[in-house]
Design a protein around this motif. Sequence first.
Motif, PDB file in Angstrom:
ATOM      1  N   ARG A   1     -48.784  44.159  48.546  1.00 33.52           N
ATOM      2  CA  ARG A   1     -48.449  45.610  48.119  1.00 33.52           C
ATOM      3  C   ARG A   1     -47.219  45.916  47.876  1.00 33.52           C
ATOM      4  NH1 ARG A   1     -53.321  47.729  51.837  1.00 33.52           N
ATOM      5  NH2 ARG A   1     -55.062  47.871  50.596  1.00 33.52           N
TER       6      ARG A   1
ATOM      7  N   THR B   1     -51.309  40.837  52.048  1.00 37.08           N
ATOM      8  CA  THR B   1     -52.509  42.051  51.878  1.00 37.08           C
ATOM      9  C   THR B   1     -50.790  43.122  51.894  1.00 37.08           C
ATOM     10  OG1 THR B   1     -54.146  41.758  52.413  1.00 37.08           O
ATOM     11  CG2 THR B   1     -53.655  43.473  51.644  1.00 37.08           C
ATOM     12  N   LEU B   2     -49.993  42.645  53.054  1.00 34.92           N
ATOM     13  CA  LEU B   2     -49.135  43.575  53.107  1.00 34.92           C
ATOM     14  C   LEU B   2     -48.342  43.143  52.017  1.00 34.92           C
ATOM     15  CD1 LEU B   2     -49.156  44.261  56.932  1.00 34.92           C
ATOM     16  CD2 LEU B   2     -49.412  46.460  55.368  1.00 34.92           C
TER      17      LEU B   2
ATOM     18  N   GLU C   1     -54.347  39.319  56.406  1.00 35.97           N
ATOM     19  CA  GLU C   1     -53.643  40.930  56.063  1.00 35.97           C
ATOM     20  C   GLU C   1     -52.061  41.094  56.283  1.00 35.97           C
ATOM     21  OE1 GLU C   1     -54.831  41.633  59.978  1.00 35.97           O
ATOM     22  OE2 GLU C   1     -56.283  43.031  59.652  1.00 35.97           O
TER      23      GLU C   1
END
Length: 457
Positions: A97, A93-94, A90
């Motif tokens: 982005r 992913t942050l 996770e």
Amino acid sequence: MTGYRTADGSYIFNPTAPALREDITVALVKLKGYDVARLANRSIIEAMFKDYAGISEAAKDYVAVAVENGLVSGYQDETFRPQASITRAEAATLLWRAYQYGNDNKGVGGGNQTTTTTPTPPVTQPTTPTTNPSTPSQPQQPSQAAKFSVDTLVGGMGQGDVDGPVSIAKINAVDSMVLDKEDNIFFLDQSKNKIRKFNKSNGRVETFKSVDSQFDGSFSKDGKVVYYDHNDFRAKKLTYSYASNRLYLLGFSFSNPWTDQIFELTSSAVSLSTYGLNNRQDYNYRFFRIDNNNNFIYGRGGNWTDSFIYSAAIGSESQLLASEKDATGVTFSRYDNVNDRPLDVIIADNNLYVLDTGNRTLTKIQLFPRKVETVVSFDNLTFNSVTAYNGMFYVSSGSTIYELNLNGKLSTFIAGKDLTYNDGNPINKISQLSFDSNGNVIVYDDDNKAIRRINLV
């Protein structure tokens, strides 16, 4: 977010292992290339988070920079939860982005920010000192040769006060407009004394707050209790704090005594944040902001009385900061009912910059010791709207948007001739101006009674 080598020399990422919130915050700041030694201000997060002491000493500067630049935020209970964990997958992913869609320096692990005088999309400009401590991404500086599409988000079907899905929703008026972190749009209709909301998550328009009995209350002053009634309250300006994720409404009550009032608005409650007692019955509010210290700053006047600028901490009475009357402030352009002649301000270091679109002048007020000087005036332009964003002013004239820095340099940000319209309805004049979290421009087009997005990203 590097991986690990096992005993046999193989390389693994271990995606399900925990990564702490403060670890991810450090990684985000490094990824964006911020200079922690120069930009960190721990006092902001110390005031914001009850669990400030739980942030590792080595991570505190990174958390401060991340919060100031809108990379992370806390929770509604005023905690940051630095030791809370998410999975490494996770976290990755942050980070991706932030790298892919962010508008700052993209040198992984740090690096110097660069500047270009004639960039092409999606190259961006470096940031300057901010007006709000946690604003969204710096807007893209578009190429003057580029064409930019315009989408209608709300309205465009004639004047009206109709809630519901955007396919039927109508706008009566937009007298003040702000966006939150999720790009929900809040807009004030003064004639209806109500705040409406475009909910981005479901594409609907709803009445967020009408001035009703929730706005009744009292406060104590000099041992006396002062009561106020919602029937006497008139809503005037909205502002939003990216640092605290809170929406505020400025207005006045003509109960006895007359007062400036600032309310904090949530979906479930209305609470008085600050007030100002005065007998100057000029309630032409010209701007409303929150400064880097999370204090309110607002200005009013320019018609029946002199021009005044006030400052107030949350929970305290507002204080006079600058006045035209004693030459510690600036003279606002005359207000009339046809043209709001909007103003906006930026506080940078020890200076307050006031851009008045009515007299087309940028004024610098040095606060301590007090000194007032004109930075620049424009004789050949008529401005229709203004907003302060990431240390710059953005002003519109017709459908063209200009960028003005604090030294008075004006440059074309978006030329009206470079806009293309997906619904075929051109913009003749921009009446309200803001930015979403991606750096796209959000405008209110009063001719079409529509809130629209100029797509830069």
